[in-house]
Design a protein around this motif. Structure first.
Motif, short mmCIF file in Angstrom:
data_model
loop_
_atom_site.label_atom_id
_atom_site.label_comp_id
_atom_site.label_asym_id
_atom_site.label_seq_id
_atom_site.Cartn_x
_atom_site.Cartn_y
_atom_site.Cartn_z
N GLU A 51 -38.63 -3.90 -16.30
CA GLU A 51 -37.71 -2.77 -16.17
C GLU A 51 -36.68 -2.94 -15.06
OE1 GLU A 51 -39.73 1.00 -16.13
OE2 GLU A 51 -41.03 0.43 -17.80
N PHE A 52 -36.17 -4.20 -14.92
CA PHE A 52 -35.08 -4.39 -13.98
C PHE A 52 -33.83 -4.95 -14.66
CE2 PHE A 52 -37.46 -8.36 -13.60
CZ PHE A 52 -36.51 -9.36 -13.39
N GLY A 53 -33.80 -4.80 -15.98
CA GLY A 53 -32.62 -5.21 -16.73
C GLY A 53 -32.84 -5.07 -18.21
N LYS A 77 -30.22 5.43 -11.75
CA LYS A 77 -30.60 4.34 -12.67
C LYS A 77 -30.50 3.00 -11.94
CE LYS A 77 -31.45 2.33 -16.67
NZ LYS A 77 -32.76 2.40 -17.31
N LEU A 78 -29.43 2.81 -11.20
CA LEU A 78 -29.22 1.56 -10.46
C LEU A 78 -30.32 1.37 -9.40
CD1 LEU A 78 -27.15 -0.67 -10.77
CD2 LEU A 78 -25.81 0.40 -8.96
N LYS A 79 -30.68 2.45 -8.71
CA LYS A 79 -31.76 2.37 -7.72
C LYS A 79 -33.10 2.04 -8.38
CE LYS A 79 -29.94 5.36 -4.09
NZ LYS A 79 -30.11 6.62 -3.34
N HIS A 80 -33.34 2.65 -9.54
CA HIS A 80 -34.58 2.40 -10.29
C HIS A 80 -34.67 0.92 -10.71
CE1 HIS A 80 -37.88 3.11 -13.11
NE2 HIS A 80 -37.16 2.51 -14.05
N LEU A 81 -33.58 0.40 -11.27
CA LEU A 81 -33.54 -1.01 -11.68
C LEU A 81 -33.73 -1.93 -10.48
CD1 LEU A 81 -30.53 -0.81 -14.17
CD2 LEU A 81 -32.90 -1.31 -14.80
N SER A 82 -33.08 -1.60 -9.39
CA SER A 82 -33.16 -2.42 -8.18
C SER A 82 -34.58 -2.42 -7.60
CB SER A 82 -32.16 -1.89 -7.14
OG SER A 82 -32.19 -2.68 -6.00
N ALA A 83 -35.21 -1.25 -7.58
CA ALA A 83 -36.59 -1.16 -7.07
C ALA A 83 -37.55 -1.98 -7.94
CB ALA A 83 -37.03 0.30 -7.01
N ASN A 84 -37.35 -1.93 -9.25
CA ASN A 84 -38.20 -2.71 -10.15
C ASN A 84 -37.95 -4.21 -9.99
OD1 ASN A 84 -39.47 -0.46 -11.16
ND2 ASN A 84 -38.09 -0.25 -12.89
#
Length: 146
Positions: A51-53, A77-84
């Motif tokens: 779940e990072f792309g 959404k960008l923070k979520h992707l980055s954290a994953n």
């Protein structure tokens, strides 16, 4: 490549394993656009399941643009992707690999030294004065001659 990645908000790339690993280590969301069948297919799954792309084929440039634009306009959404990405990354992997190789080499050296000490294998020879060859072995007391 790293200097560009640290300045980026999103990486758009093919599914190369080194690139994906580097992006994950930098907490960088990834838009994958192509992959080598068989060889890189699993990399797409890794990114999507992590779940990072996501994957959008390079034959659909508008689709790529739409997804990347949606990420860039949605801070959460960008923070979520980055954290994953960060969870999937291994920024110290190179150092850990070098350490593991060193430990393995030392373990094999110790095993090898122990075998030579027990087996009486000669590590070197020296010509003695009456014309005899002496064998040097590695033992508990260091090099010994026989």
């Amino acid at each position: 490549m790293a200097e560009y990645m640290v300045a980026a908000d999103v990486l758009v790339s093919k599914a190369g394993p080194g690139t994906i690993a580097e992006a994950a280590s930098l907490s960088l969301p990834v838009m994958l656009t192509s992959f080598l069948p068989g060889q890189e297919e699993g990399n797409v799954d890794y990114v999507v399941q992590g779940e990072f792309g996501t994957f959008v084929s390079d034959s659909d440039p508008q689709g790529i643009s739409d997804v990347v634009a949606s990420w860039l306009t949605d801070v959460q959404k960008l923070k979520h992707l980055s954290a994953n990405a960060k969870k999937c990354g291994a920024p110290d992997a190179a150092a850990e690999i070098v350490e593991a190789i060193g430990e393995s080499a030392l373990r094999w050296k110790n095993i090898n030294d122990s075998k030579h000490a027990k087996s009486g294998v000669c590590l070197g020879y020296q010509l003695d004065s009456p014309g005899w060859l002496r064998c040097f072995q590695l033992g508990a007391m260091g090099a010994q001659s026989n």
